[in-house]
Design a protein around this motif. Structure first.
Motif, PDB file in Angstrom:
ATOM      1  N   ALA A 202       7.745  10.196  12.957  1.00 34.37           N
ATOM      2  CA  ALA A 202       8.307   9.221  13.884  1.00 34.37           C
ATOM      3  C   ALA A 202       7.226   8.777  14.858  1.00 34.37           C
ATOM      4  CB  ALA A 202       9.478   9.844  14.648  1.00 34.37           C
ATOM      5  N   LEU A 203       7.428   7.624  15.422  1.00 36.29           N
ATOM      6  CA  LEU A 203       6.598   7.143  16.529  1.00 36.29           C
ATOM      7  C   LEU A 203       7.439   7.258  17.787  1.00 36.29           C
ATOM      8  CD1 LEU A 203       4.907   3.884  15.172  1.00 36.29           C
ATOM      9  CD2 LEU A 203       3.750   5.958  15.934  1.00 36.29           C
ATOM     10  N   ARG A 204       7.000   8.077  18.707  1.00 40.56           N
ATOM     11  CA  ARG A 204       7.731   8.277  19.953  1.00 40.56           C
ATOM     12  C   ARG A 204       6.937   7.654  21.095  1.00 40.56           C
ATOM     13  NH1 ARG A 204      12.287   9.295  17.780  1.00 40.56           N
ATOM     14  NH2 ARG A 204      12.557  11.295  16.768  1.00 40.56           N
ATOM     15  N   TYR A 205       6.824   6.329  21.070  1.00 44.82           N
ATOM     16  CA  TYR A 205       6.067   5.637  22.110  1.00 44.82           C
ATOM     17  C   TYR A 205       6.544   6.030  23.506  1.00 44.82           C
ATOM     18  CZ  TYR A 205       3.906   2.424  18.703  1.00 44.82           C
ATOM     19  OH  TYR A 205       3.172   1.885  17.686  1.00 44.82           O
ATOM     20  N   SER A 206       7.855   6.265  23.642  1.00 51.22           N
ATOM     21  CA  SER A 206       8.415   6.584  24.962  1.00 51.22           C
ATOM     22  C   SER A 206       7.924   7.933  25.497  1.00 51.22           C
ATOM     23  CB  SER A 206       9.943   6.594  24.910  1.00 51.22           C
ATOM     24  OG  SER A 206      10.400   7.618  24.040  1.00 51.22           O
ATOM     25  N   LYS A 207       7.385   8.768  24.613  1.00 52.68           N
ATOM     26  CA  LYS A 207       6.933  10.098  25.039  1.00 52.68           C
ATOM     27  C   LYS A 207       5.414  10.211  25.130  1.00 52.68           C
ATOM     28  CE  LYS A 207      10.974  12.564  23.474  1.00 52.68           C
ATOM     29  NZ  LYS A 207      11.473  13.814  22.938  1.00 52.68           N
ATOM     30  N   TYR A 208       4.700   9.155  24.739  1.00 57.97           N
ATOM     31  CA  TYR A 208       3.248   9.200  24.762  1.00 57.97           C
ATOM     32  C   TYR A 208       2.712   8.789  26.127  1.00 57.97           C
ATOM     33  CZ  TYR A 208       3.808   8.881  19.635  1.00 57.97           C
ATOM     34  OH  TYR A 208       4.173   9.085  18.327  1.00 57.97           O
ATOM     35  N   GLY A 209       1.591   9.397  26.495  1.00 59.88           N
ATOM     36  CA  GLY A 209       0.858   8.932  27.666  1.00 59.88           C
ATOM     37  C   GLY A 209       0.154   7.629  27.310  1.00 59.88           C
ATOM     38  N   PHE A 210      -0.459   7.014  28.292  1.00 59.55           N
ATOM     39  CA  PHE A 210      -1.074   5.696  28.107  1.00 59.55           C
ATOM     40  C   PHE A 210      -2.085   5.684  26.959  1.00 59.55           C
ATOM     41  CE2 PHE A 210      -4.485   2.650  29.070  1.00 59.55           C
ATOM     42  CZ  PHE A 210      -3.752   1.474  29.006  1.00 59.55           C
ATOM     43  N   LEU A 211      -3.036   6.623  26.973  1.00 56.21           N
ATOM     44  CA  LEU A 211      -4.082   6.633  25.942  1.00 56.21           C
ATOM     45  C   LEU A 211      -3.523   6.921  24.554  1.00 56.21           C
ATOM     46  CD1 LEU A 211      -7.035   8.378  27.796  1.00 56.21           C
ATOM     47  CD2 LEU A 211      -6.780   5.962  27.232  1.00 56.21           C
ATOM     48  N   LYS A 212      -2.617   7.878  24.472  1.00 53.91           N
ATOM     49  CA  LYS A 212      -2.037   8.204  23.167  1.00 53.91           C
ATOM     50  C   LYS A 212      -1.211   7.031  22.647  1.00 53.91           C
ATOM     51  CE  LYS A 212       0.238  11.758  20.516  1.00 53.91           C
ATOM     52  NZ  LYS A 212       0.792  13.104  20.493  1.00 53.91           N
ATOM     53  N   ARG A 213      -0.513   6.329  23.539  1.00 50.24           N
ATOM     54  CA  ARG A 213       0.262   5.166  23.132  1.00 50.24           C
ATOM     55  C   ARG A 213      -0.650   4.109  22.496  1.00 50.24           C
ATOM     56  NH1 ARG A 213       2.556   3.647  27.829  1.00 50.24           N
ATOM     57  NH2 ARG A 213       4.080   5.307  27.581  1.00 50.24           N
TER      58      ARG A 213
ATOM     59  N   HIS B 275      -1.263  15.230  14.175  1.00 44.64           N
ATOM     60  CA  HIS B 275      -1.646  14.423  15.338  1.00 44.64           C
ATOM     61  C   HIS B 275      -3.165  14.343  15.359  1.00 44.64           C
ATOM     62  CE1 HIS B 275       2.216  13.847  17.348  1.00 44.64           C
ATOM     63  NE2 HIS B 275       2.530  15.014  16.827  1.00 44.64           N
ATOM     64  N   LEU B 276      -3.668  13.146  15.224  1.00 47.09           N
ATOM     65  CA  LEU B 276      -5.115  12.911  15.197  1.00 47.09           C
ATOM     66  C   LEU B 276      -5.807  13.778  14.147  1.00 47.09           C
ATOM     67  CD1 LEU B 276      -5.663  12.744  19.053  1.00 47.09           C
ATOM     68  CD2 LEU B 276      -5.221  10.853  17.468  1.00 47.09           C
ATOM     69  N   GLY B 277      -5.168  13.872  12.990  1.00 50.05           N
ATOM     70  CA  GLY B 277      -5.757  14.574  11.862  1.00 50.05           C
ATOM     71  C   GLY B 277      -5.621  16.082  11.867  1.00 50.05           C
ATOM     72  N   LYS B 278      -4.875  16.640  12.819  1.00 50.73           N
ATOM     73  CA  LYS B 278      -4.746  18.102  12.914  1.00 50.73           C
ATOM     74  C   LYS B 278      -3.281  18.523  13.046  1.00 50.73           C
ATOM     75  CE  LYS B 278      -9.135  19.114  12.997  1.00 50.73           C
ATOM     76  NZ  LYS B 278      -9.708  19.800  11.874  1.00 50.73           N
ATOM     77  N   HIS B 279      -2.988  19.723  12.527  1.00 46.60           N
ATOM     78  CA  HIS B 279      -1.676  20.340  12.729  1.00 46.60           C
ATOM     79  C   HIS B 279      -1.698  21.098  14.064  1.00 46.60           C
ATOM     80  CE1 HIS B 279      -1.970  19.985   8.283  1.00 46.60           C
ATOM     81  NE2 HIS B 279      -0.699  19.665   8.397  1.00 46.60           N
ATOM     82  N   GLN B 280      -0.533  21.480  14.534  1.00 44.36           N
ATOM     83  CA  GLN B 280      -0.458  22.257  15.772  1.00 44.36           C
ATOM     84  C   GLN B 280      -1.181  23.596  15.604  1.00 44.36           C
ATOM     85  OE1 GLN B 280       2.235  20.724  14.419  1.00 44.36           O
ATOM     86  NE2 GLN B 280       2.674  19.206  15.985  1.00 44.36           N
TER      87      GLN B 280
ATOM     88  N   MET C 273      -1.851   5.468  19.069  1.00 47.69           N
ATOM     89  CA  MET C 273      -0.786   5.453  18.073  1.00 47.69           C
ATOM     90  C   MET C 273      -0.427   4.022  17.660  1.00 47.69           C
ATOM     91  SD  MET C 273      -0.432   8.511  17.252  1.00 47.69           S
ATOM     92  CE  MET C 273       0.966   8.369  16.154  1.00 47.69           C
ATOM     93  N   LYS C 274      -0.536   3.095  18.617  1.00 47.70           N
ATOM     94  CA  LYS C 274      -0.272   1.688  18.299  1.00 47.70           C
ATOM     95  C   LYS C 274      -1.295   1.179  17.274  1.00 47.70           C
ATOM     96  CE  LYS C 274       0.305  -2.827  20.468  1.00 47.70           C
ATOM     97  NZ  LYS C 274       0.360  -3.566  21.736  1.00 47.70           N
ATOM     98  N   ARG C 275      -2.545   1.584  17.451  1.00 47.40           N
ATOM     99  CA  ARG C 275      -3.589   1.193  16.514  1.00 47.40           C
ATOM    100  C   ARG C 275      -3.336   1.797  15.125  1.00 47.40           C
ATOM    101  NH1 ARG C 275      -8.574   3.324  18.437  1.00 47.40           N
ATOM    102  NH2 ARG C 275      -8.626   4.771  16.715  1.00 47.40           N
ATOM    103  N   ILE C 276      -2.962   3.071  15.095  1.00 49.16           N
ATOM    104  CA  ILE C 276      -2.659   3.735  13.823  1.00 49.16           C
ATOM    105  C   ILE C 276      -1.452   3.076  13.163  1.00 49.16           C
ATOM    106  CG2 ILE C 276      -1.828   5.897  12.794  1.00 49.16           C
ATOM    107  CD1 ILE C 276      -3.540   7.350  14.963  1.00 49.16           C
ATOM    108  N   ALA C 277      -0.414   2.794  13.949  1.00 48.22           N
ATOM    109  CA  ALA C 277       0.806   2.189  13.421  1.00 48.22           C
ATOM    110  C   ALA C 277       0.555   0.788  12.880  1.00 48.22           C
ATOM    111  CB  ALA C 277       1.886   2.159  14.497  1.00 48.22           C
ATOM    112  N   LYS C 278      -0.339   0.066  13.506  1.00 49.28           N
ATOM    113  CA  LYS C 278      -0.633  -1.294  13.049  1.00 49.28           C
ATOM    114  C   LYS C 278      -1.098  -1.276  11.604  1.00 49.28           C
ATOM    115  CE  LYS C 278      -3.223  -5.438  14.240  1.00 49.28           C
ATOM    116  NZ  LYS C 278      -4.172  -6.060  15.156  1.00 49.28           N
ATOM    117  N   GLU C 279      -1.929  -0.301  11.261  1.00 49.57           N
ATOM    118  CA  GLU C 279      -2.416  -0.178   9.891  1.00 49.57           C
ATOM    119  C   GLU C 279      -1.376   0.436   8.955  1.00 49.57           C
ATOM    120  OE1 GLU C 279      -6.126   1.905   9.733  1.00 49.57           O
ATOM    121  OE2 GLU C 279      -6.931   0.811  11.449  1.00 49.57           O
TER     122      GLU C 279
END
Length: 196
Positions: free
Chosen positions: A128-139, A60-65, A142-148
Protein backbone atom coordinates in the motif's frame (compact mmCIF):
# COMPACT_ATOMS: atom_id res chain seq x y z
CA UNK A 1 -5.47 -28.37 15.77
CA UNK A 2 -2.18 -26.75 14.79
CA UNK A 3 -0.65 -23.71 16.50
CA UNK A 4 0.50 -21.05 14.03
CA UNK A 5 2.38 -17.85 14.75
CA UNK A 6 2.52 -15.06 12.20
CA UNK A 7 5.51 -12.82 12.98
CA UNK A 8 5.65 -9.61 10.98
CA UNK A 9 7.52 -6.38 10.49
CA UNK A 10 5.58 -3.36 9.31
CA UNK A 11 6.20 0.24 8.35
CA UNK A 12 2.83 1.92 8.08
CA UNK A 13 0.61 -1.02 9.01
CA UNK A 14 -0.20 -2.90 5.77
CA UNK A 15 1.92 -5.93 6.65
CA UNK A 16 0.18 -6.03 10.04
CA UNK A 17 -3.19 -6.10 8.22
CA UNK A 18 -2.00 -8.96 6.02
CA UNK A 19 -0.66 -10.88 9.05
CA UNK A 20 -4.00 -10.44 10.84
CA UNK A 21 -5.91 -11.67 7.78
CA UNK A 22 -3.68 -14.75 7.53
CA UNK A 23 -4.24 -15.49 11.23
CA UNK A 24 -8.00 -15.11 10.73
CA UNK A 25 -8.00 -17.58 7.80
CA UNK A 26 -6.05 -20.11 9.88
CA UNK A 27 -8.36 -19.65 12.87
CA UNK A 28 -11.45 -20.08 10.70
CA UNK A 29 -9.90 -23.33 9.49
CA UNK A 30 -9.97 -24.56 13.10
CA UNK A 31 -6.41 -23.81 14.19
CA UNK A 32 -4.86 -21.70 16.94
CA UNK A 33 -3.29 -18.74 15.15
CA UNK A 34 -2.07 -15.34 16.25
CA UNK A 35 -0.04 -12.50 14.78
CA UNK A 36 2.72 -10.62 16.58
CA UNK A 37 4.94 -7.70 15.60
CA UNK A 38 8.59 -8.80 15.53
CA UNK A 39 9.43 -5.56 17.35
CA UNK A 40 7.73 -7.10 20.41
CA UNK A 41 10.48 -9.76 20.43
CA UNK A 42 8.66 -13.05 21.11
CA UNK A 43 10.65 -15.12 23.60
CA UNK A 44 12.36 -18.34 22.54
CA UNK A 45 10.45 -20.29 25.19
CA UNK A 46 7.12 -19.09 23.75
CA UNK A 47 8.22 -20.14 20.27
CA UNK A 48 8.97 -23.72 21.31
CA UNK A 49 5.23 -24.48 21.66
CA UNK A 50 4.40 -23.28 18.13
CA UNK A 51 3.86 -25.90 15.38
CA UNK A 52 4.30 -23.66 12.32
CA UNK A 53 5.48 -20.13 11.53
CA UNK A 54 4.74 -17.49 8.94
CA UNK A 55 7.12 -14.55 8.76
CA UNK A 56 6.20 -11.39 6.89
CA UNK A 57 7.92 -8.13 6.03
CA UNK A 58 7.54 -5.17 3.74
CA UNK A 59 10.11 -3.53 1.51
CA UNK A 60 11.11 0.06 2.20
CA UNK A 61 13.90 1.53 0.10
CA UNK A 62 15.03 -1.93 -0.91
CA UNK A 63 15.23 -3.39 2.62
CA UNK A 64 13.05 -5.47 4.94
CA UNK A 65 12.53 -4.46 8.57
CA UNK A 66 15.62 -5.11 10.69
CA UNK A 67 13.47 -6.82 13.36
CA UNK A 68 12.46 -9.50 10.87
CA UNK A 69 16.05 -10.29 9.88
CA UNK A 70 16.98 -10.44 13.56
CA UNK A 71 14.01 -12.69 14.35
CA UNK A 72 14.90 -15.17 11.60
CA UNK A 73 18.61 -15.22 12.43
CA UNK A 74 17.96 -15.50 16.17
CA UNK A 75 15.44 -18.33 15.76
CA UNK A 76 16.73 -20.12 12.68
CA UNK A 77 17.08 -23.45 14.49
CA UNK A 78 13.45 -23.35 15.67
CA UNK A 79 12.26 -22.30 12.20
CA UNK A 80 14.28 -25.04 10.51
CA UNK A 81 12.56 -27.73 12.59
CA UNK A 82 9.03 -26.59 11.72
CA UNK A 83 6.91 -25.82 8.66
CA UNK A 84 7.49 -22.18 7.70
CA UNK A 85 6.39 -19.59 5.18
CA UNK A 86 7.63 -16.15 4.26
CA UNK A 87 5.54 -13.36 2.75
CA UNK A 88 6.62 -9.98 1.47
CA UNK A 89 4.73 -6.79 0.62
CA UNK A 90 6.16 -4.39 -1.93
CA UNK A 91 5.28 -1.84 -4.56
CA UNK A 92 7.14 -4.04 -7.04
CA UNK A 93 4.37 -6.62 -6.65
CA UNK A 94 1.69 -4.00 -7.35
CA UNK A 95 2.31 -4.14 -11.10
CA UNK A 96 2.28 -6.82 -13.77
CA UNK A 97 5.56 -5.57 -15.20
CA UNK A 98 8.01 -8.49 -15.49
CA UNK A 99 10.98 -6.36 -14.44
CA UNK A 100 9.20 -5.19 -11.27
CA UNK A 101 8.06 -8.75 -10.48
CA UNK A 102 11.67 -9.92 -10.83
CA UNK A 103 12.73 -7.10 -8.52
CA UNK A 104 10.25 -8.29 -5.86
CA UNK A 105 11.56 -11.85 -6.16
CA UNK A 106 15.15 -10.59 -5.90
CA UNK A 107 14.34 -8.89 -2.57
CA UNK A 108 13.16 -12.25 -1.23
CA UNK A 109 16.20 -14.11 -2.57
CA UNK A 110 18.51 -11.57 -0.96
CA UNK A 111 16.69 -11.83 2.38
CA UNK A 112 16.80 -15.62 2.40
CA UNK A 113 20.48 -15.64 1.49
CA UNK A 114 21.33 -13.09 4.21
CA UNK A 115 19.40 -15.00 6.87
CA UNK A 116 20.35 -18.50 5.63
CA UNK A 117 16.70 -19.57 5.81
CA UNK A 118 14.67 -21.75 3.45
CA UNK A 119 10.92 -21.45 4.13
CA UNK A 120 8.53 -24.04 2.71
CA UNK A 121 6.26 -21.45 1.08
CA UNK A 122 6.78 -17.90 -0.20
CA UNK A 123 4.13 -15.28 -0.95
CA UNK A 124 4.67 -12.00 -2.79
CA UNK A 125 1.91 -9.44 -2.27
CA UNK A 126 1.30 -5.89 -3.32
CA UNK A 127 1.42 -3.46 -0.44
CA UNK A 128 0.00 0.00 0.00
CA UNK A 129 0.95 3.64 -0.33
CA UNK A 130 0.26 5.42 2.93
CA UNK A 131 0.98 9.00 1.89
CA UNK A 132 -0.92 10.20 4.97
CA UNK A 133 1.63 8.49 7.24
CA UNK A 134 4.82 9.54 5.46
CA UNK A 135 7.00 12.44 6.45
CA UNK A 136 7.78 15.08 3.84
CA UNK A 137 10.92 13.43 2.41
CA UNK A 138 9.49 9.93 2.37
CA UNK A 139 6.33 11.23 0.69
CA UNK A 140 8.44 12.74 -2.11
CA UNK A 141 10.47 9.55 -2.49
CA UNK A 142 7.39 7.31 -2.51
CA UNK A 143 5.68 9.61 -5.02
CA UNK A 144 8.65 9.16 -7.35
CA UNK A 145 8.59 5.37 -6.91
CA UNK A 146 4.81 5.28 -7.41
CA UNK A 147 5.04 7.33 -10.59
CA UNK A 148 7.07 4.55 -12.19
CA UNK A 149 5.24 1.63 -10.56
CA UNK A 150 1.53 2.47 -10.43
CA UNK A 151 1.10 6.10 -11.45
CA UNK A 152 -0.70 6.89 -8.18
CA UNK A 153 0.93 10.18 -7.23
CA UNK A 154 -1.98 12.04 -5.58
CA UNK A 155 -0.47 12.48 -2.10
CA UNK A 156 -3.77 13.69 -0.64
CA UNK A 157 -4.97 10.09 -0.38
CA UNK A 158 -3.74 6.57 0.41
CA UNK A 159 -3.75 3.58 -1.96
CA UNK A 160 -4.13 -0.11 -1.12
CA UNK A 161 -3.00 -2.67 -3.71
CA UNK A 162 -3.14 -5.88 -1.67
CA UNK A 163 -5.16 -8.65 -3.32
CA UNK A 164 -6.96 -10.11 -0.30
CA UNK A 165 -8.09 -13.22 -2.20
CA UNK A 166 -4.43 -13.92 -2.99
CA UNK A 167 -3.52 -13.50 0.70
CA UNK A 168 -6.31 -15.87 1.78
CA UNK A 169 -5.31 -18.44 -0.85
CA UNK A 170 -1.71 -18.29 0.40
CA UNK A 171 -2.86 -18.86 4.00
CA UNK A 172 -5.12 -21.74 2.97
CA UNK A 173 -2.36 -23.36 0.89
CA UNK A 174 0.12 -23.12 3.75
CA UNK A 175 -2.46 -24.52 6.22
CA UNK A 176 -3.08 -27.51 3.93
CA UNK A 177 0.67 -28.07 3.59
CA UNK A 178 1.13 -28.00 7.39
CA UNK A 179 -1.89 -30.23 8.02
CA UNK A 180 -0.52 -32.78 5.57
CA UNK A 181 3.01 -32.61 6.95
CA UNK A 182 1.88 -32.92 10.58
CA UNK A 183 -0.97 -35.38 9.86
CA UNK A 184 -3.65 -33.05 11.24
CA UNK A 185 -6.89 -32.78 9.23
CA UNK A 186 -8.66 -29.41 8.99
CA UNK A 187 -11.48 -29.00 11.53
CA UNK A 188 -14.23 -29.39 8.90
CA UNK A 189 -12.97 -32.94 8.17
CA UNK A 190 -12.91 -33.70 11.91
CA UNK A 191 -16.49 -32.39 12.25
CA UNK A 192 -17.65 -34.55 9.31
CA UNK A 193 -16.08 -37.63 10.95
CA UNK A 194 -17.89 -36.92 14.22
CA UNK A 195 -21.29 -36.33 12.60
CA UNK A 196 -20.99 -39.00 9.89
Amino acid sequence: MVSFLVVYGTGEGQTAKVADRIATVLTERGHDASAVDAAERPSKSDLESIDAFLVGASIHLGKHQTEISEFVRGNRETLTLRPTAFFQLSMSSATTDDERQAEAAAYVDEFLEETDWNPDRIGLFAGALRYSKYGFLKRLMMKRIAKEATGDTDTSRDYEYTDWHEVEAFATDFAAFVENRLGVPPSDEIDETRTG
